[in-house]
Each structure stands twice: as C-alpha cells, then as structure tokens.
Scaffold this motif. Structure first.
Motif, PDB file in Angstrom:
ATOM      1  N   GLY A 266       8.114   7.926  17.031  1.00 18.81           N
ATOM      2  CA  GLY A 266       7.881   6.719  17.818  1.00 18.81           C
ATOM      3  C   GLY A 266       8.047   5.472  16.979  1.00 18.81           C
ATOM      4  N   TYR A 267       7.029   4.619  16.998  1.00 14.49           N
ATOM      5  CA  TYR A 267       7.075   3.332  16.288  1.00 14.49           C
ATOM      6  C   TYR A 267       6.286   3.434  14.988  1.00 14.49           C
ATOM      7  CZ  TYR A 267       6.344  -1.692  15.442  1.00 14.49           C
ATOM      8  OH  TYR A 267       6.306  -2.935  14.883  1.00 14.49           O
ATOM      9  N   GLU A 268       6.923   3.052  13.877  1.00 17.02           N
ATOM     10  CA  GLU A 268       6.253   3.132  12.582  1.00 17.02           C
ATOM     11  C   GLU A 268       6.557   1.897  11.742  1.00 17.02           C
ATOM     12  OE1 GLU A 268       5.888   7.543  11.049  1.00 17.02           O
ATOM     13  OE2 GLU A 268       7.992   7.062  11.417  1.00 17.02           O
ATOM     14  N   VAL A 269       5.650   1.599  10.827  1.00 18.38           N
ATOM     15  CA  VAL A 269       5.810   0.470   9.910  1.00 18.38           C
ATOM     16  C   VAL A 269       5.620   0.966   8.484  1.00 18.38           C
ATOM     17  CG1 VAL A 269       4.869  -1.764   9.186  1.00 18.38           C
ATOM     18  CG2 VAL A 269       4.947  -1.174  11.611  1.00 18.38           C
ATOM     19  N   PHE A 270       6.510   0.520   7.584  1.00 16.99           N
ATOM     20  CA  PHE A 270       6.378   0.865   6.171  1.00 16.99           C
ATOM     21  C   PHE A 270       6.594  -0.364   5.300  1.00 16.99           C
ATOM     22  CE2 PHE A 270       7.787   4.851   8.127  1.00 16.99           C
ATOM     23  CZ  PHE A 270       6.835   5.747   7.635  1.00 16.99           C
ATOM     24  N   ASN A 271       5.731  -0.518   4.302  1.00 14.95           N
ATOM     25  CA  ASN A 271       5.941  -1.520   3.261  1.00 14.95           C
ATOM     26  C   ASN A 271       6.909  -0.983   2.226  1.00 14.95           C
ATOM     27  OD1 ASN A 271       4.119  -3.375   4.298  1.00 14.95           O
ATOM     28  ND2 ASN A 271       2.422  -2.701   3.001  1.00 14.95           N
ATOM     29  N   LEU A 272       7.763  -1.858   1.713  1.00 16.55           N
ATOM     30  CA  LEU A 272       8.669  -1.480   0.636  1.00 16.55           C
ATOM     31  C   LEU A 272       8.469  -2.434  -0.532  1.00 16.55           C
ATOM     32  CD1 LEU A 272      11.978  -0.752   2.581  1.00 16.55           C
ATOM     33  CD2 LEU A 272      10.201   0.870   1.897  1.00 16.55           C
ATOM     34  N   GLY A 273       7.961  -1.914  -1.610  1.00 15.43           N
ATOM     35  CA  GLY A 273       7.740  -2.683  -2.827  1.00 15.43           C
ATOM     36  C   GLY A 273       7.356  -1.731  -3.940  1.00 15.43           C
ATOM     37  N   SER A 274       7.082  -2.286  -5.100  1.00  7.98           N
ATOM     38  CA  SER A 274       6.773  -1.443  -6.252  1.00  7.98           C
ATOM     39  C   SER A 274       5.284  -1.144  -6.361  1.00  7.98           C
ATOM     40  CB  SER A 274       7.238  -2.137  -7.537  1.00  7.98           C
ATOM     41  OG  SER A 274       6.459  -3.299  -7.767  1.00  7.98           O
ATOM     42  N   GLY A 275       4.468  -2.031  -5.785  1.00  9.78           N
ATOM     43  CA  GLY A 275       3.028  -1.891  -5.950  1.00  9.78           C
ATOM     44  C   GLY A 275       2.503  -2.612  -7.176  1.00  9.78           C
ATOM     45  N   THR A 276       3.416  -3.219  -7.944  1.00  7.62           N
ATOM     46  CA  THR A 276       3.012  -4.024  -9.098  1.00  7.62           C
ATOM     47  C   THR A 276       3.622  -5.409  -8.940  1.00  7.62           C
ATOM     48  OG1 THR A 276       4.932  -3.334 -10.395  1.00  7.62           O
ATOM     49  CG2 THR A 276       2.926  -2.027 -10.626  1.00  7.62           C
ATOM     50  N   GLY A 277       3.068  -6.370  -9.650  1.00  5.27           N
ATOM     51  CA  GLY A 277       3.564  -7.733  -9.516  1.00  5.27           C
ATOM     52  C   GLY A 277       3.980  -8.311 -10.848  1.00  5.27           C
ATOM     53  N   GLN A 278       4.951  -9.216 -10.783  1.00  6.37           N
ATOM     54  CA  GLN A 278       5.356  -9.976 -11.958  1.00  6.37           C
ATOM     55  C   GLN A 278       5.158 -11.464 -11.672  1.00  6.37           C
ATOM     56  OE1 GLN A 278       7.546  -7.175 -11.225  1.00  6.37           O
ATOM     57  NE2 GLN A 278       6.457  -6.166 -12.889  1.00  6.37           N
TER      58      GLN A 278
END
Length: 350
Positions: A266-278
């Motif tokens: 159905g309908y899904e949402v995913f975040n895309l990133g590294s999980g760390t910040g610069q």
C-alpha cells in the motif's frame, strides 16, 4: 515509435533528465529495467541522458525520451499509449526553495497540477505503482536536533516543502481510494556527490541554493567564496549540521523501492539519509581535501528559519527497504570534485 508489445513493460521516470532522476535512470538500466523518460527540460537538458547512454554502453538516443510537461494532459496520455508501464518514479517538480518563496503560485501550479495529471493518467491506463521523490523539507525540525523518523512532526517552512507534502497527501488518498495501488514516498535529506566517472553530476542553472554545489563552484573558481550562515549554533563548531547522502546511494534506494512495490504494502514512507550529520565547516574542509586547495569562506549572520541540526533516522529504510548508504563523505566530495573539475560549466561546455 510503434506500440509496445504486450510482454514489454517499462518504468516511466518523470523528471528523468534532472540530477537525481538521471542517476536513477542509469541505475535502473544497470539493473536491467526498461526505462522511458519524460521531462519538460525547464531546469535541465537531454545531455545527461546521452551521458547515461554512454556510461551504460548504449547507442545514442536509445533511451526513449519525450519532452512533455506534466501540465500537458494530452501529451502525457500520448506517452502512456505508446508503452506498457509497470510503474512510475516521479521526480518532476520545481525544487528551488528560495524561488518557491518568491513565486509560490508557480510551484503550486506546476508541482501539484503535474502530479494530479500524472495520477489521472495512471488511473486511466491502470498503472498502480509509484515511487515519489519527496523531501525532508516536509518535517518540522527537531529543536534539540534529534534524528527525524518517518512519524516525526511535519511542518513545512516554504512553498516548495508544502508542495511535496501536499503531493504526498494526494498520492496517499489515491492509494487509499483505488484498489491495488502501491506507493512509496522517499524523503531524502541532502543529496550530493556525482557519478564516479565524472561524466554526470548536478548542474544548477542559477547560483546554487544548496551548500555543496556552491562549495564546488567556489572550489573551481566560478564563485568567490562560500557564505557560512551562522557560526553560533549549538553544534560542535557552531555551524549548522545536516545529513548528506550520495546521489548514487539515492539512485540505488529508488530501485530498491521499485522492487518492493509489487509486494502490495500500500502506502509507505521512508527516510533516506546516513543517520549522521556534518557541519558546514566540515563539508568545506572535506571538499578542500578533495580538490587539493583551501576553499575560501566568510562568516555571515544566521538566515531566518535555519536550525542547528537536521539529521535522519534511517532505521526503517534499513529494516524494511533493505537500504543503507554505502558511500562516505570522502567519496561524496571526491566524486563531486571530479564532476566539477571536468565540467566547470556543467553540461554546457562554454
């Protein structure tokens, strides 16, 4: 082109000549998909597709391309009549935050009307699978800088972000209302980098709004210096911290999402990133190492609306989509510099 045979199915990529779209087209071809690209070329050209063909070992003009604006309902129908599509990856949208503040109606008209037309035609031709290029701009930044999850509070600060959120909502409503629909929203954080070959990368048509294209243009001498907006944030060096992701990791994530669609979630949402910040200064330093010389910068006051830290919680994408970033900051900067050094004027070699 003749009518497609009933056995041949294609993936339609809207906005496929753009930065993330073209890299995704290359990855789709690499993984054996047949691709059709639709783009109005308002912020791009067809040169990236020629580069995709080159890198993919294809003949010139072998990627089916249609210069069609999603506002052109009949033009879009014409594309759907020519091919049998299994699914759509929807990138096509205006995307400059500052411009969206100055010209909000352009953004609402283009982004939302285009999406409505696309969904209308998908319903008409019984195509029920869509991956949508969304953005972390839909989130309300956490005041304490905690990583953002898919269920974190939403709250856009500009018309561009609102169009992304409205487009998500429209797709969700269609998925709920129309039996058999599958939709994946990919909310990505800060895309950067370029293809490792140096033949493809980001080619802003104006002075870049985002940090890394700006830094790379300073590095190559097109711009004088980087402006660091705010040096008194509650971060390790006082400058803003963001989560960066390599464009080829993003491309691979879109293919992973495409593979998941037939599983009927159905309908899904995913975040895309590294999980760390610069931080801003860390990014400037990393690019200085990549290009082999110091990149000049000046300190400026904070910009209204900016926050200290925005990073991603990538756990859901790892657990359910099977996606984790595989390229580090060094790769992002080296690949970005290779692209910028070899193409100082982008795809237009003036």
């Amino acid at each position: 082109m003749a009518e497609a045979s009933s056995s041949a199915t294609y993936v339609l990529v809207t906005g496929g000549a753009g930065f993330i779209g073209s890299h995704t087209v290359l990855e789709l071809l690499k993984q054996g998909y047949k691709v059709v690209v639709v783009d109005n070329l308002c912020n791009s050209s067809d040169i990236p597709l020629r580069r995709v063909e080159e890198l993919g070992g294809l003949k010139d003009n072998s990627i089916p391309f249609h210069k069609v604006d999603l506002g052109d309902l009949e033009g879009l129908r014409g594309v759907f009549r020519q091919y049998k599509f299994s699914s759509v990856i929807h990138f096509a949208a205006l995307k400059a935050v500052g411009e969206s503040v100055r010209k909000p109606l352009n953004y609402y008209r283009n982004n939302i009307t285009g999406t409505l037309n696309l969904l209308d035609v998908m319903i008409e031709f019984d195509v029920k699978n869509i991956v949508f290029s969304s953005s972390a701009t839909v989130y309300k930044a956490d005041p304490e800088g905690k990583p953002l999850r898919e269920d974190s509070p939403l709250g856009c600060t500009n018309p561009y972000g609102r169009t992304k959120l409205y487009m998500e909502s429209i797709i969700r409503d269609v998925t709920d209302a129309e039996h058999g629909w599958n939709a994946i929203m990919l909310r990505y954080f800060n895309p950067t980098g370029a293809h490792v070959s140096g033949r493809m990368g980001e080619d802003p048509k104006q002075i870049p709004n985002n940090l890394m294209p700006y830094v790379s243009q300073v590095a190559v001498g097109k711009l004088k210096e980087v402006h660091v907006f705010g040096t008194d944030y509650n971060t390790r060096d006082g400058t803003g911290v963001r989560d960066y992701i390599h464009v080829m990791d993003l491309a691979e994530a879109h293919v992973a999402a495409l593979k998941r669609l037939p599983d009927n979630h159905g309908y899904e949402v995913f975040n895309l990133g590294s999980g760390t910040g610069q931080s801003v200064l860390e990014m400037i330093d990393a690019m200085s190492v990549a290009c082999g010389h110091k990149i000049p910068y000046v300190n400026d006051p904070r910009r209204p609306g900016d926050v200290a830290t925005v990073i991603c919680n990538p756990d859901k994408a790892a657990g359910e989509l099977g996606f984790k970033v595989s390229r580090d900051l060094k790769s992002m900067c080296e690949d970005l510099w290779r692209w910028q050094e070899n193409n100082p004027n982008g795809f237009t070699q003036e």
